[in-house]
Structure formats: C-alpha cells, structure tokens
Design an enzyme around this catalytic site. Structure first.
Site, PDB file in Angstrom:
ATOM      1  N   ASN A  36       0.768  -0.942   0.184  1.00 27.46           N
ATOM      2  CA  ASN A  36      -0.170  -0.275   0.123  1.00 27.46           C
ATOM      3  C   ASN A  36       1.138   1.403   0.400  1.00 27.46           C
ATOM      4  OD1 ASN A  36      -2.551   1.267  -0.001  1.00 27.46           O
ATOM      5  ND2 ASN A  36      -2.441   1.836   2.295  1.00 27.46           N
ATOM      6  N   SER A  37       2.112   1.079  -0.784  1.00 29.41           N
ATOM      7  CA  SER A  37       2.681   2.397  -0.934  1.00 29.41           C
ATOM      8  C   SER A  37       3.508   1.704  -1.791  1.00 29.41           C
ATOM      9  CB  SER A  37       3.442   2.536   0.565  1.00 29.41           C
ATOM     10  OG  SER A  37       4.172   0.872   0.476  1.00 29.41           O
ATOM     11  N   ASN A 100      -2.811 -10.325   7.585  1.00 23.48           N
ATOM     12  CA  ASN A 100      -2.178  -9.772   7.369  1.00 23.48           C
ATOM     13  C   ASN A 100      -1.597  -8.908   8.597  1.00 23.48           C
ATOM     14  OD1 ASN A 100      -0.197  -8.485   5.968  1.00 23.48           O
ATOM     15  ND2 ASN A 100      -0.990  -6.727   5.962  1.00 23.48           N
ATOM     16  N   SER A 125      -4.625   1.710  17.887  1.00 19.17           N
ATOM     17  CA  SER A 125      -6.037   2.931  17.268  1.00 19.17           C
ATOM     18  C   SER A 125      -7.021   3.542  18.011  1.00 19.17           C
ATOM     19  CB  SER A 125      -7.325   2.310  15.736  1.00 19.17           C
ATOM     20  OG  SER A 125      -7.764   3.360  15.562  1.00 19.17           O
ATOM     21  N   TYR A 150     -11.316  -4.734  11.172  1.00 21.17           N
ATOM     22  CA  TYR A 150      -9.798  -3.857  10.792  1.00 21.17           C
ATOM     23  C   TYR A 150      -9.537  -3.358  12.917  1.00 21.17           C
ATOM     24  CZ  TYR A 150      -7.148  -0.123  11.302  1.00 21.17           C
ATOM     25  OH  TYR A 150      -6.048   1.199  11.905  1.00 21.17           O
ATOM     26  N   LYS A 154      -7.020  -4.040  15.924  1.00 19.73           N
ATOM     27  CA  LYS A 154      -6.060  -3.910  17.040  1.00 19.73           C
ATOM     28  C   LYS A 154      -6.024  -3.923  18.044  1.00 19.73           C
ATOM     29  CE  LYS A 154      -3.830  -1.063  13.816  1.00 19.73           C
ATOM     30  NZ  LYS A 154      -3.027  -1.334  12.989  1.00 19.73           N
ATOM     31  N   PHE A 219     -21.681  13.421   6.163  1.00 23.80           N
ATOM     32  CA  PHE A 219     -22.259  12.141   6.450  1.00 23.80           C
ATOM     33  C   PHE A 219     -23.512  12.355   7.400  1.00 23.80           C
ATOM     34  CE2 PHE A 219     -18.828   9.886   4.586  1.00 23.80           C
ATOM     35  CZ  PHE A 219     -19.465   9.798   3.183  1.00 23.80           C
ATOM     36  N   GLY A 297     -21.829   3.473  11.177  1.00 23.03           N
ATOM     37  CA  GLY A 297     -21.207   3.391  11.733  1.00 23.03           C
ATOM     38  C   GLY A 297     -20.519   3.820  12.770  1.00 23.03           C
TER      39      GLY A 297
HETATM   40  P1  NAD Z   1       0.512   2.687   5.257  1.00 26.77           P
HETATM   41  O1  NAD Z   1      -0.866   1.524   4.032  1.00 26.77           O
HETATM   42  O2  NAD Z   1       0.277   4.254   4.367  1.00 26.77           O
HETATM   43  O3  NAD Z   1       1.323   2.012   5.619  1.00 26.77           O
HETATM   44  C1  NAD Z   1       1.143   0.906   5.906  1.00 26.77           C
HETATM   45  C2  NAD Z   1       2.024   0.344   5.128  1.00 26.77           C
HETATM   46  O4  NAD Z   1       2.898  -0.938   5.622  1.00 26.77           O
HETATM   47  C3  NAD Z   1       2.174   0.206   3.593  1.00 26.77           C
HETATM   48  O5  NAD Z   1       3.801   1.191   3.057  1.00 26.77           O
HETATM   49  C4  NAD Z   1       2.060  -0.809   3.592  1.00 26.77           C
HETATM   50  O6  NAD Z   1       3.091  -1.356   2.085  1.00 26.77           O
HETATM   51  C5  NAD Z   1       3.395  -1.429   4.024  1.00 26.77           C
HETATM   52  N1  NAD Z   1       2.291  -3.337   4.572  1.00 26.77           N
HETATM   53  C6  NAD Z   1       1.473  -3.774   4.907  1.00 26.77           C
HETATM   54  N2  NAD Z   1       1.501  -4.807   5.638  1.00 26.77           N
HETATM   55  C7  NAD Z   1       3.267  -5.281   5.474  1.00 26.77           C
HETATM   56  C8  NAD Z   1       3.760  -6.529   5.527  1.00 26.77           C
HETATM   57  N3  NAD Z   1       2.927  -7.249   5.768  1.00 26.77           N
HETATM   58  N4  NAD Z   1       5.150  -6.137   4.847  1.00 26.77           N
HETATM   59  C9  NAD Z   1       5.351  -4.904   4.573  1.00 26.77           C
HETATM   60  N5  NAD Z   1       4.912  -4.333   4.917  1.00 26.77           N
HETATM   61  C10 NAD Z   1       3.588  -3.973   5.214  1.00 26.77           C
HETATM   62  O7  NAD Z   1      -0.995   2.812   7.212  1.00 26.77           O
HETATM   63  P2  NAD Z   1      -1.262   4.190   7.426  1.00 26.77           P
HETATM   64  O8  NAD Z   1      -1.664   5.547   7.330  1.00 26.77           O
HETATM   65  O9  NAD Z   1       0.602   4.641   7.617  1.00 26.77           O
HETATM   66  O10 NAD Z   1      -1.003   3.083   8.864  1.00 26.77           O
HETATM   67  C11 NAD Z   1       0.081   3.234   9.614  1.00 26.77           C
HETATM   68  C12 NAD Z   1      -0.459   2.388  10.326  1.00 26.77           C
HETATM   69  O11 NAD Z   1      -1.338   3.293  11.524  1.00 26.77           O
HETATM   70  C13 NAD Z   1      -0.890   1.167  10.371  1.00 26.77           C
HETATM   71  O12 NAD Z   1      -1.242   0.153  11.128  1.00 26.77           O
HETATM   72  C14 NAD Z   1      -2.468   1.890  10.268  1.00 26.77           C
HETATM   73  O13 NAD Z   1      -3.577   0.866  11.318  1.00 26.77           O
HETATM   74  C15 NAD Z   1      -2.433   2.275  12.409  1.00 26.77           C
HETATM   75  N6  NAD Z   1      -3.105   3.372  12.189  1.00 26.77           N
HETATM   76  C16 NAD Z   1      -3.411   4.097  11.175  1.00 26.77           C
HETATM   77  C17 NAD Z   1      -4.202   5.335  11.095  1.00 26.77           C
HETATM   78  C18 NAD Z   1      -4.574   5.783  10.257  1.00 26.77           C
HETATM   79  O14 NAD Z   1      -5.881   6.619   9.697  1.00 26.77           O
HETATM   80  N7  NAD Z   1      -3.768   6.724   8.702  1.00 26.77           N
HETATM   81  C19 NAD Z   1      -5.319   5.395  12.248  1.00 26.77           C
HETATM   82  C20 NAD Z   1      -4.796   4.647  13.491  1.00 26.77           C
HETATM   83  C21 NAD Z   1      -4.144   3.648  13.140  1.00 26.77           C
HETATM   84  C1  UD1 Z   2     -12.079   6.138  10.585  1.00 28.52           C
HETATM   85  C2  UD1 Z   2     -12.706   4.622  10.543  1.00 28.52           C
HETATM   86  C3  UD1 Z   2     -11.101   4.162  11.621  1.00 28.52           C
HETATM   87  C4  UD1 Z   2     -10.478   4.984  11.530  1.00 28.52           C
HETATM   88  C5  UD1 Z   2      -9.875   5.949  11.033  1.00 28.52           C
HETATM   89  C6  UD1 Z   2      -7.838   7.009  11.669  1.00 28.52           C
HETATM   90  C7  UD1 Z   2     -14.477   3.957   9.668  1.00 28.52           C
HETATM   91  C8  UD1 Z   2     -15.486   3.146  10.565  1.00 28.52           C
HETATM   92  N1  UD1 Z   2     -13.913   4.318  11.050  1.00 28.52           N
HETATM   93  O1  UD1 Z   2     -12.798   7.116  11.284  1.00 28.52           O
HETATM   94  O2  UD1 Z   2     -11.550   2.704  12.474  1.00 28.52           O
HETATM   95  O3  UD1 Z   2      -9.320   4.577  13.300  1.00 28.52           O
HETATM   96  O4  UD1 Z   2     -10.779   6.928  10.288  1.00 28.52           O
HETATM   97  O5  UD1 Z   2      -8.517   6.179  10.029  1.00 28.52           O
HETATM   98  O6  UD1 Z   2     -14.355   4.075   8.181  1.00 28.52           O
HETATM   99  N2  UD1 Z   2     -16.495  12.504   7.023  1.00 28.52           N
HETATM  100  C9  UD1 Z   2     -17.655  13.004   5.932  1.00 28.52           C
HETATM  101  N3  UD1 Z   2     -17.399  12.416   4.564  1.00 28.52           N
HETATM  102  C10 UD1 Z   2     -16.708  11.593   3.646  1.00 28.52           C
HETATM  103  C11 UD1 Z   2     -15.236  11.524   5.159  1.00 28.52           C
HETATM  104  C12 UD1 Z   2     -15.909  11.593   6.306  1.00 28.52           C
HETATM  105  O7  UD1 Z   2     -18.712  13.275   6.532  1.00 28.52           O
HETATM  106  O8  UD1 Z   2     -16.667  12.214   3.030  1.00 28.52           O
HETATM  107  C13 UD1 Z   2     -16.616  12.511   8.283  1.00 28.52           C
HETATM  108  C14 UD1 Z   2     -16.964  11.049   8.416  1.00 28.52           C
HETATM  109  O9  UD1 Z   2     -18.417  10.802   9.375  1.00 28.52           O
HETATM  110  C15 UD1 Z   2     -16.961  11.637   9.900  1.00 28.52           C
HETATM  111  C16 UD1 Z   2     -15.495  12.305   9.576  1.00 28.52           C
HETATM  112  O10 UD1 Z   2     -15.678  12.760   8.496  1.00 28.52           O
HETATM  113  O11 UD1 Z   2     -17.547  12.593  10.900  1.00 28.52           O
HETATM  114  C17 UD1 Z   2     -14.237  11.953   9.994  1.00 28.52           C
HETATM  115  O12 UD1 Z   2     -14.538  10.557   9.267  1.00 28.52           O
HETATM  116  P1  UD1 Z   2     -12.604   9.686   8.225  1.00 28.52           P
HETATM  117  O13 UD1 Z   2     -11.920  10.485   7.682  1.00 28.52           O
HETATM  118  O14 UD1 Z   2     -13.088   8.363   7.779  1.00 28.52           O
HETATM  119  O15 UD1 Z   2     -12.495   9.040  10.065  1.00 28.52           O
HETATM  120  P2  UD1 Z   2     -13.519   8.171  11.290  1.00 28.52           P
HETATM  121  O16 UD1 Z   2     -15.120   8.178  10.688  1.00 28.52           O
HETATM  122  O17 UD1 Z   2     -12.747   8.696  12.698  1.00 28.52           O
END
Ligand code: NAD
Ligand code: UD1
Length: 342
Positions: A36-37, A100, A125, A150, A154, A219, A297
């Site tokens: 995913n990168s 994964n 998260s 998902y 966590k 939303f 949700g």
């Molecule tokens: P991302 O998808 O941009 O980065 C994840 C990276 O991990 C990617 O580069 C992907 O190629 C790599 N990857 C996935 N599975 C792999 C594997 N088995 N072996 C090696 N590489 C692998 O995601 P992100 O937004 O940077 O999130 C990073 C972490 O933070 C994740 O665990 C995600 O669940 C957590 N997280 C993200 C958010 C968010 O909003 N972005 C919020 C809460 C928690």
């Molecule tokens: C989502 C994930 C959550 C994850 C978090 C951080 C879901 C249900 N939850 O949550 O598990 O930890 O991202 O990455 O997907 N919104 C709009 N219009 C849009 C998109 C979003 O109004 O097109 C609103 C949503 O209703 C929400 C807020 O924006 O109120 C943030 O949404 P989003 O960025 O998807 O994050 P989370 O809902 O917090």
C-alpha cells in the site's frame, strides 16, 4: 548505531516517522512489501533528510526471511506500522485483515525474541474505544466491541502484546492509540497516497478541491453536537511521527520492562463542518459539498484526553488544524503536478 526497525516505513505515517527518526539521529531500517505504498517514498525521505534509509523489501509477516535479513544489524527498537487499514474492505475480506495484521504482529514478536530487540512501539487506534461514554477519552476508558474486523485486529494485537509481555518480562512495549492523522510533510514531498476513492475526510476534501471528486458529502448533520456534524480529534501527521520518536527514546532509556497503552491526539475535537470551513479559509479554496445521510457505523464524537502522553512522553502537539489542512492541500497540489495516479 541506534538502528530502529520500521515495518510499513514507506507508508503514510511510517514515512513521516522515518524522517523524524533520522532528524533525531536514529537509523531507520524500513521493512515494507509496498502493498500500500510506492517506492519513490524512500527517495523522498532521502531528499528531505539527506540520508537514505536502509530498505529491506519484503513481508514482515515472513519471520524466517525477516530474521535472516536483519541478522547483521544490532537493532535497538521496532516500530510496527505494517498493517492493512481500510475499514470497509476489512468487512468484506476479514481473513485478509486477520492474516496480515495479526500475522505480522506475531512475526514481529517472534523476531524480537530471536533478535534480542527489547523495545516495541505498536500502531493502535482510537477505534478500540468505539463511542466512548465519557469524553475526552482517557486510556482507562473501556474498549468497546469492535465495529469492524480492522478494529478487532487492533484490539487483538494489543491483547497479544500484553499476553506476550506477561510471558517475557524483558520486553518494553507501547501501543500508541492514534486519533485521526491528517496533513503531510510541509515539504510536500511525502504525504498520504489513498488508493481509489478515499474513505477518510481530509483526502476526500483535497481531492474534491482538486476537481478529482465532484462533491464531498457530509455524512449527517443531525448528531448531538454543536453544528450537528461528527467530531474527531485531528492530529498533524508530523506531530504523530514525533510521538513515535519520543516513544522509542522513552523505551530505550527505560530500565524496567513495561507494556502500556497511550492516546496520541491533540485533546481537541473538531466537527466536519469546522474542518471544511478551516480548509476553505486557510487555502482560499471553495469546496463543493452537500449534507447527506449518516454513514453507518460512524461514531458521533471522539477526542483524546492527551494528559497521559503529555506527562509520560513529554510530548504535545505543536501543529494546528490550520497547518495540517494547509499541508494537506500543498501535498494534493504536488501530487497533481506530478500526475501521480490516484
Ligand atoms: P499505510 O497503508 O499508508 O502504511 C502501511 C504500510 O505497511 C504500507 O507501506 C504497506 O505497504 C506496508 N505493509 C502492509 N502490510 C505489510 C506486511 N505484511 N509486510 C510489510 N509491509 C507491509 O497506513 P498508515 O496510515 O501509515 O498506517 C500505519 C499504521 O497505523 C497501521 O497499522 C494502521 O492501522 C495504523 N493506524 C492508521 C490510522 C490512519 O488514519 N492512517 C489511524 C489509526 C491507526
Ligand atoms: C475512520 C475509521 C477508523 C480509523 C480512522 C482513522 C471508519 C468507520 N472508521 O474513522 O477505524 O481509525 O478512520 O483513520 O471508517 N466524513 C464525511 N464525509 C466523507 C468522509 C468522512 O462527512 O466523505 C466524516 C465522517 O462521518 C466522520 C469524519 O468525517 O465524522 C471523519 O471521518 P474519517 O476520516 O473516515 O475518520 P473516522 O470516521 O474517525
């Protein structure tokens, strides 16, 4: 040499963390399978910091490979980002997520045992809290049943790390519970690269402003909040990256073993409409949006009590929502210019 293994280091949060690790004098070793990168991210990290991180291309869930590939380094800590993160996809393909996200965490714990690395920072998260009964959310707030596979991965990984710690009191582990990471590096060289139509608010806003999406749908505006739209705790990704540097430094300097769970948020909640208005204001762009139905949700409101992280890691956010939305827009324009596929 202070090597830090960074799984998923080419991803959104991982790449920003590698930049801050290098700036703080660490040597990140990125393990990424690029599921995913993009590979150019590694060059961009070098462009920002002047130092190319070591890259081990492969799957961190493949333990024999990982153990072999890291043999020649003495690694002081591991930041485990690698996971799949698309909530909607996880409901359609739960096994892919369990395999994964859980598999890679098990593999990393086994790797720690064989490599002798004691320090682990895990990406968790705020999703583990669901809709909390009391706001702001402290680390003592009960975990709620997960809304998606998902979210369950966590919760399960946190439990696995805690159980493992009970069996091996040599390890030190922190699970960081991120609230909503947004924005990009101010250089606009790295940022979020959502595949397909984004689910998250800020990438949808920037793509709408760029004309890639016709219209943003808010939303729901009938929630029990001041303007009726949902409230989240939006944190600049650079601040979040710095929290990882503080976490790894904390673990390295700590003598006693521990396992702990820490909120990483600003402590401030913003509504969807506030985010839209701020984006328009700071960037001088008008956004095409409409009010739509609630998303199933969705949590009504959630924001962190950040006092524990302030105290234990001496960390606090430095960047504002305004800066995050400026940086997000600068990054979106940079992607457009380079005609990056979206
Ligand atoms: P991302 O998808 O941009 O980065 C994840 C990276 O991990 C990617 O580069 C992907 O190629 C790599 N990857 C996935 N599975 C792999 C594997 N088995 N072996 C090696 N590489 C692998 O995601 P992100 O937004 O940077 O999130 C990073 C972490 O933070 C994740 O665990 C995600 O669940 C957590 N997280 C993200 C958010 C968010 O909003 N972005 C919020 C809460 C928690
Ligand atoms: C989502 C994930 C959550 C994850 C978090 C951080 C879901 C249900 N939850 O949550 O598990 O930890 O991202 O990455 O997907 N919104 C709009 N219009 C849009 C998109 C979003 O109004 O097109 C609103 C949503 O209703 C929400 C807020 O924006 O109120 C943030 O949404 P989003 O960025 O998807 O994050 P989370 O809902 O917090």
């Amino acid at each position: 040499m202070n090597y830090i293994l960074v799984t998923g280091g080419a991803g959104y949060i991982g790449s920003h963390t590698c930049v801050e690790l290098i700036e703080a004098g660490f040597n990140p070793i990125i393990v990424d399978n690029f599921s995913n990168s993009e590979k150019f991210v590694i060059d961009r990290i070098e462009e920002i910091t002047g130092k190319k991180p070591i890259l081990l291309e492969g799957d961190c869930g493949n333990n024999p490979w990982l153990t072999d590939a890291t043999k020649k380094y003495k690694i002081d800590g591991c930041i485990h980002f690698a996971a799949f993160k698309a909530v909607g996809e996880s409901t359609k393909e739960p096994l892919k997520y369990f395999e994964n996200n859980i598999g890679s965490t098990l593999s990393i714990l086994k790797w720690m045992k064989t490599s002798g690395c004691k320090n682990l920072v895990f990406s968790s998260s705020c999703t583990v809290y669901g809709q909390p009964d009391i706001l702001p959310v402290t680390e003592q707030s009960p975990k709620k049943p997960a809304e998606s596979p998902y979210g369950r991965t966590k919760q399960m990984c946190e439990d696995i790390i805690e159980d493992y710690y009970k069996s091996d009191k040599n390890i030190k582990a922190l699970a960081l519970r991120y609230f909503n990471p947004i924005g990009a590096h101010p250089s606009a060289l790295i940022g979020e690269l959502p595949l397909g139509v984004p689910n998250n608010l800020v990438p949808f806003i920037t793509q709408t402003a760029a004309g890639i999406r016709e219209k943003l749908t808010v939303f729901g505006n009938d929630y029990d909040t001041p303007d009726g739209t949902c409230i989240r705790d939006y944190i600049h990704v650079v601040d979040l990256a710095l929290a990882h540097v503080s976490a790894i430094q904390f673990l390295i300097n700590k003598d006693e073993s521990l396992v702990d769970f820490i909120n990483v948020g600003t402590g401030v909640g913003n509504s969807v409409l506030e985010v839209i208005n701020t984006f328009e204001q700071v960037n001088g762009v008008q956004l095409n949006y409409e009010i739509g139905e609630r998303r199933s949700g969705d949590i009504e409101k959630v924001y962190a009590d950040a006092s524990y992280i302030n105290k234990i890691l001496c960390w606090a956010t430095r960047k504002s929502l305004e800066q995050a939305l400026e940086d997000a827009w600068r990054w979106q324009k940079a992607i457009n210019k380079r005609a990056y596929k979206i």
